[in-house]
Design a protein around this motif. Structure first.
Motif, PDB file in Angstrom:
ATOM      1  N   HIS A  34      61.184 -41.851  94.465  1.00 23.22           N
ATOM      2  CA  HIS A  34      62.571 -41.508  94.120  1.00 23.22           C
ATOM      3  C   HIS A  34      62.934 -40.175  94.762  1.00 23.22           C
ATOM      4  N   VAL A  49      66.087 -44.781  95.336  1.00 18.01           N
ATOM      5  CA  VAL A  49      64.833 -45.346  94.841  1.00 18.01           C
ATOM      6  C   VAL A  49      64.308 -46.234  95.955  1.00 18.01           C
ATOM      7  N   GLY A  98      50.496 -50.584  82.189  1.00 18.31           N
ATOM      8  CA  GLY A  98      51.651 -51.343  81.719  1.00 18.31           C
ATOM      9  C   GLY A  98      52.980 -50.636  81.866  1.00 18.31           C
ATOM     10  N   TYR A  99      52.982 -49.453  82.447  1.00 21.26           N
ATOM     11  CA  TYR A  99      54.261 -48.801  82.669  1.00 21.26           C
ATOM     12  C   TYR A  99      54.159 -47.889  83.886  1.00 21.26           C
ATOM     13  N   GLN A 100      55.319 -47.373  84.278  1.00 17.19           N
ATOM     14  CA  GLN A 100      55.367 -46.554  85.486  1.00 17.19           C
ATOM     15  C   GLN A 100      55.078 -45.096  85.144  1.00 17.19           C
ATOM     16  N   LYS A 101      54.244 -44.484  85.938  1.00 19.05           N
ATOM     17  CA  LYS A 101      53.936 -43.061  85.761  1.00 19.05           C
ATOM     18  C   LYS A 101      54.501 -42.294  86.950  1.00 19.05           C
ATOM     19  N   VAL A 102      55.158 -41.206  86.665  1.00 20.06           N
ATOM     20  CA  VAL A 102      55.909 -40.480  87.687  1.00 20.06           C
ATOM     21  C   VAL A 102      55.357 -39.069  87.846  1.00 20.06           C
ATOM     22  N   PHE A 104      56.412 -35.576  89.902  1.00 21.49           N
ATOM     23  CA  PHE A 104      57.443 -34.928  90.694  1.00 21.49           C
ATOM     24  C   PHE A 104      56.840 -33.896  91.646  1.00 21.49           C
ATOM     25  N   GLY A 105      57.487 -33.727  92.788  1.00 21.36           N
ATOM     26  CA  GLY A 105      57.194 -32.600  93.655  1.00 21.36           C
ATOM     27  C   GLY A 105      57.852 -31.344  93.104  1.00 21.36           C
TER      28      GLY A 105
END
Lengths: 114, 115
Positions: A34, A49, A98-102, A104-105
């Motif tokens: 993203h 995205v 089971g889910y998205q892990k994000v 960041f820079g």
């Protein structure tokens, strides 16, 4: 801990100049990338995205490319305007448990000088 | 509401005081995230909710940090016995299940200053 790096850390350009900056991320377990624009005193706003290697997205004067095999994305701004002044964040997304892990820079802070 | 709402916008706390930060996500958004952004850093993950279930709290820096979302909508991040290192902007973001193709919608953040 996933290493997501953005460069440069900050940038000053003259109005009308074109500019670009980089987001580097791990080349494994890629799910999405993203880009967000964060203006002072406002909320981060999603720009793009990107999910597929070779993706190119464009919104007005701003565009982005994605290379998942080598782990980088470029954000380009053509003909910078003062209203483009903001911090640009990239976010690297994996899918785990089971889910998205994000992750960041740290962002690239752009200042466009009139 | 139209966006993600966070309150208060600014909070000054004396060291040792407890604080509670509120996030009101977009109606219907299943996923809710809390992030902490220290000065000069990118947002760092604190915790994630899917509806009322806290699926990941691995980013909470200590047991002084606690988050809840009891009815699957509004969430509260509580910090007990605040310390100076807790000074940061706390961002809340929500999305439909996962992020789909839409990215996250962020609130404006709460800037916490511990003195």
């Amino acid at each position: 801990i996933l290493n997501v790096e953005q460069s440069p850390q900050s940038l000053h350009v003259q109005e009308g100049d074109s500019t670009n900056f980089t987001c580097s991320f791990p080349s494994s377990n890629f799910y999405a990338l993203h880009w967000y624009r964060w203006e002072t005193a406002k909320s981060p706003e999603a720009l793009f995205v990107m999910t597929l290697n070779g993706d190119e997205k464009k919104k007005g004067r701003i565009s982005a490319t994605l290379n998942t095999k080598e782990g980088y994305s470029y954000l380009y701004i053509k003909g910078s305007q003062p209203e483009d002044s903001a911090t640009y964040l990239c976010a690297f997304v994996i899918y785990s448990g089971g889910y998205q892990k994000v992750t960041f820079g740290t962002g690239t802070k752009l200042q466009v000088i009139p | 509401g139209a966006g993600v709402s966070q309150s208060p916008r600014y909070k000054v706390a004396k060291r040792g005081q407890d604080v509670a930060l509120r996030c009101d996500p977009i109606s219907g958004h299943v996923s809710l995230f809390w992030y902490q952004q220290a000065l000069g850093q990118g947002p760092e993950f604190l915790t994630y909710f899917q509806n009322e279930a806290q699926l990941d709290k691995s980013g909470l820096p200590s047991d002084r940090f606690f988050a809840e979302r009891p009815e699957g909508s509004v969430s509260t991040l509580k910090i007990q016995r605040t310390q100076q290192e807790d000074s940061a902007v706390y961002l809340c973001a929500s999305s439909w299940a996962g992020t789909g193709g839409y990215g996250y919608t962020f609130g404006s953040g709460t800037r916490l200053t511990v003195v």
